[in-house]
Scaffold this motif. Structure first.
Motif, PDB file in Angstrom:
ATOM      1  N   LEU A  46      23.253   2.477 -34.673  1.00  6.31           N
ATOM      2  CA  LEU A  46      23.430   0.888 -34.808  1.00  6.31           C
ATOM      3  C   LEU A  46      23.427   0.298 -33.278  1.00  6.31           C
ATOM      4  O   LEU A  46      23.029  -0.836 -33.166  1.00  6.31           O
ATOM      5  N   ALA A  47      23.844   0.595 -32.440  1.00  2.84           N
ATOM      6  CA  ALA A  47      23.837   0.430 -31.059  1.00  2.84           C
ATOM      7  C   ALA A  47      22.442   0.269 -30.593  1.00  2.84           C
ATOM      8  O   ALA A  47      22.166  -0.595 -29.699  1.00  2.84           O
ATOM      9  N   MET A  48      21.708   1.183 -30.680  1.00  2.15           N
ATOM     10  CA  MET A  48      20.552   1.313 -30.267  1.00  2.15           C
ATOM     11  C   MET A  48      19.562  -0.048 -30.992  1.00  2.15           C
ATOM     12  O   MET A  48      18.642  -0.492 -30.234  1.00  2.15           O
ATOM     13  N   GLY A  49      19.891  -0.304 -32.048  1.00  2.00           N
ATOM     14  CA  GLY A  49      19.148  -1.310 -32.839  1.00  2.00           C
ATOM     15  C   GLY A  49      19.715  -2.542 -32.418  1.00  2.00           C
ATOM     16  O   GLY A  49      18.680  -3.441 -32.218  1.00  2.00           O
ATOM     17  N   LEU A  50      21.012  -2.634 -32.273  1.00  4.52           N
ATOM     18  CA  LEU A  50      21.353  -4.127 -31.564  1.00  4.52           C
ATOM     19  C   LEU A  50      20.901  -4.345 -30.091  1.00  4.52           C
ATOM     20  O   LEU A  50      20.490  -5.314 -29.947  1.00  4.52           O
ATOM     21  N   HIS A 114      13.320   9.217 -32.242  1.00  4.34           N
ATOM     22  CA  HIS A 114      13.348  10.801 -32.845  1.00  4.34           C
ATOM     23  C   HIS A 114      14.713  11.539 -32.330  1.00  4.34           C
ATOM     24  O   HIS A 114      14.851  12.660 -32.683  1.00  4.34           O
ATOM     25  N   SER A 115      15.366  10.881 -31.411  1.00  5.44           N
ATOM     26  CA  SER A 115      16.669  11.521 -31.103  1.00  5.44           C
ATOM     27  C   SER A 115      17.806  12.107 -31.993  1.00  5.44           C
ATOM     28  O   SER A 115      18.696  12.588 -31.592  1.00  5.44           O
ATOM     29  N   ARG A 126      17.126   2.888 -35.063  1.00  5.55           N
ATOM     30  CA  ARG A 126      17.440   3.727 -33.602  1.00  5.55           C
ATOM     31  C   ARG A 126      16.082   3.429 -32.979  1.00  5.55           C
ATOM     32  O   ARG A 126      15.288   4.054 -32.970  1.00  5.55           O
ATOM     33  N   GLN A 127      15.954   2.105 -32.383  1.00  9.03           N
ATOM     34  CA  GLN A 127      14.820   1.610 -31.388  1.00  9.03           C
ATOM     35  C   GLN A 127      14.934   1.650 -30.219  1.00  9.03           C
ATOM     36  O   GLN A 127      15.918   1.577 -29.506  1.00  9.03           O
ATOM     37  N   PRO A 128      13.814   1.731 -29.425  1.00 15.15           N
ATOM     38  CA  PRO A 128      13.855   2.013 -27.917  1.00 15.15           C
ATOM     39  C   PRO A 128      14.071   0.712 -27.324  1.00 15.15           C
ATOM     40  O   PRO A 128      13.933  -0.429 -27.842  1.00 15.15           O
ATOM     41  N   PRO A 236      24.618   5.345 -25.923  1.00 13.75           N
ATOM     42  CA  PRO A 236      23.352   4.718 -25.954  1.00 13.75           C
ATOM     43  C   PRO A 236      22.286   4.481 -24.702  1.00 13.75           C
ATOM     44  O   PRO A 236      21.184   4.536 -24.824  1.00 13.75           O
ATOM     45  N   VAL A 237      22.868   4.611 -23.629  1.00 11.71           N
ATOM     46  CA  VAL A 237      22.332   4.474 -22.505  1.00 11.71           C
ATOM     47  C   VAL A 237      21.470   5.626 -22.041  1.00 11.71           C
ATOM     48  O   VAL A 237      20.441   5.523 -21.799  1.00 11.71           O
TER      49      VAL A 237
END
Length: 294
Positions: A46-50, A114-115, A126-128, A236-237
């Motif tokens: 969710l953090a990666m998406g935001l 993919h992580s 989970r997006q870059p 996330p970082v």
């Protein structure tokens, strides 16, 4: 100037609702071979998406400018026949996606998706955060006269379709659907880390591209999700930038410019022959060893 609704932004409430419903379904019943949800893993997704929502706003500025310039320069214009344009966009998505698996510099961005070692609807988010690596693959559409806003809208539709295929809760779709479209079964293979499944099923909406270009694999054994060398962190970082750090270590250790180019543009996991690396510390790529055909 053309304007289209931001289908991803409008879909966020539905994304959240479906994730909650899928999570509840696991609480009610979970098969032995399903991985399910994990609190820290879901929070990271969710953090990666935001985070990607905000970073995408930054990347859109130079990409939109480049597309606008190319569109202004080309004398061609294409009628907005939506099924054909969406089909063309999906074709170029296939090559973009495949390229992001077999070129390490591109993989450094895509590896984020993919992580996770789990596979559920939250994984789709989970997006870059470094989304400046895909736009070049769609330049042919701009050059033949497809309006940049149309390209962007079709890309959003493609991404929206792929949300629902990130699930273990759906086993198989009807045979005719599995033959033509991307499905949860096909996409589970794509996210698996075992050898026979690595770098397969790159399609977005359609799976026919994989069947045509030799990158299709059917789901036959239980999938093990994640990377061949997992990140080992829910930060996330670190998830966002770990492969870039690995590339930097390899570039620092490289003995020649040829090796440096190899670390950037050859497949993830590529290393020069033993003895060709300066002894300045370990150079272990954080990712998957590509086995893609071709």
């Amino acid at each position: 100037m053309k304007e289209f609704p931001d289908v991803i932004a409008w879909s966020i409430p539905a994304f959240v609702l479906l994730i909650v419903l899928e999570r509840v379904s696991y609480l009610l019943h979970r098969d032995d071979d399903e991985v399910g949800y994990g609190g820290a893993d879901t929070a990271t997704s969710l953090a990666m998406g935001l985070g990607s929502i905000f970073t995408d706003l930054l990347w859109k500025v130079p990409i939109a400018a480049a597309y606008a310039l190319l569109y202004a320069l080309t004398p061609l214009r294409v009628a907005e026949t939506w099924p054909l344009i969406l089909l063309a966009q999906d074709f170029f998505y296939y090559w973009s996606h495949r390229g992001h698996h077999v070129i390490r510099l591109l993989w450094a961005s895509h590896v984020v998706h993919h992580s996770s070692q789990r596979f559920n609807l939250s994984t789709a988010l989970r997006q870059p955060w470094t989304g400046l690596t895909s736009w070049v693959f769609y330049i042919p559409l701009i050059l033949i006269g497809v309006h940049p806003a149309v390209v962007a809208f079709c890309g959003s539709v493609n991404l929206l379709y792929q949300f629902w295929i990130h699930t273990e809760r759906i086993d198989r779709m009807p045979r005719w659907y599995e033959a033509v479209f991307n499905t949860p079964s096909h996409h589970r293979v794509h996210h698996a880390s075992q050898g026979g499944y690595l770098d397969r099923n790159f399609g977005g909406i359609l799976i026919v591209w994989d069947r045509l270009f030799g990158s299709f694999a059917a789901e036959r054994e239980r999938c093990v999700y994640g990377l061949t060398k997992n990140v080992g962190s829910y930060n996330p970082v670190r998830v966002a930038f770990h492969e870039y750090a690995s590339i930097a270590r390899d570039l620092r250790a490289a003995a020649t410019w040829r090796h440096r180019v190899g670390h950037l543009f050859r497949a993830p996991g590529w290393q020069p022959a033993p003895g060709a690396v300066r002894a300045v510390g370990p150079a272990r790529p954080d990712g998957r060893t590509s086995s893609a055909p071709g």
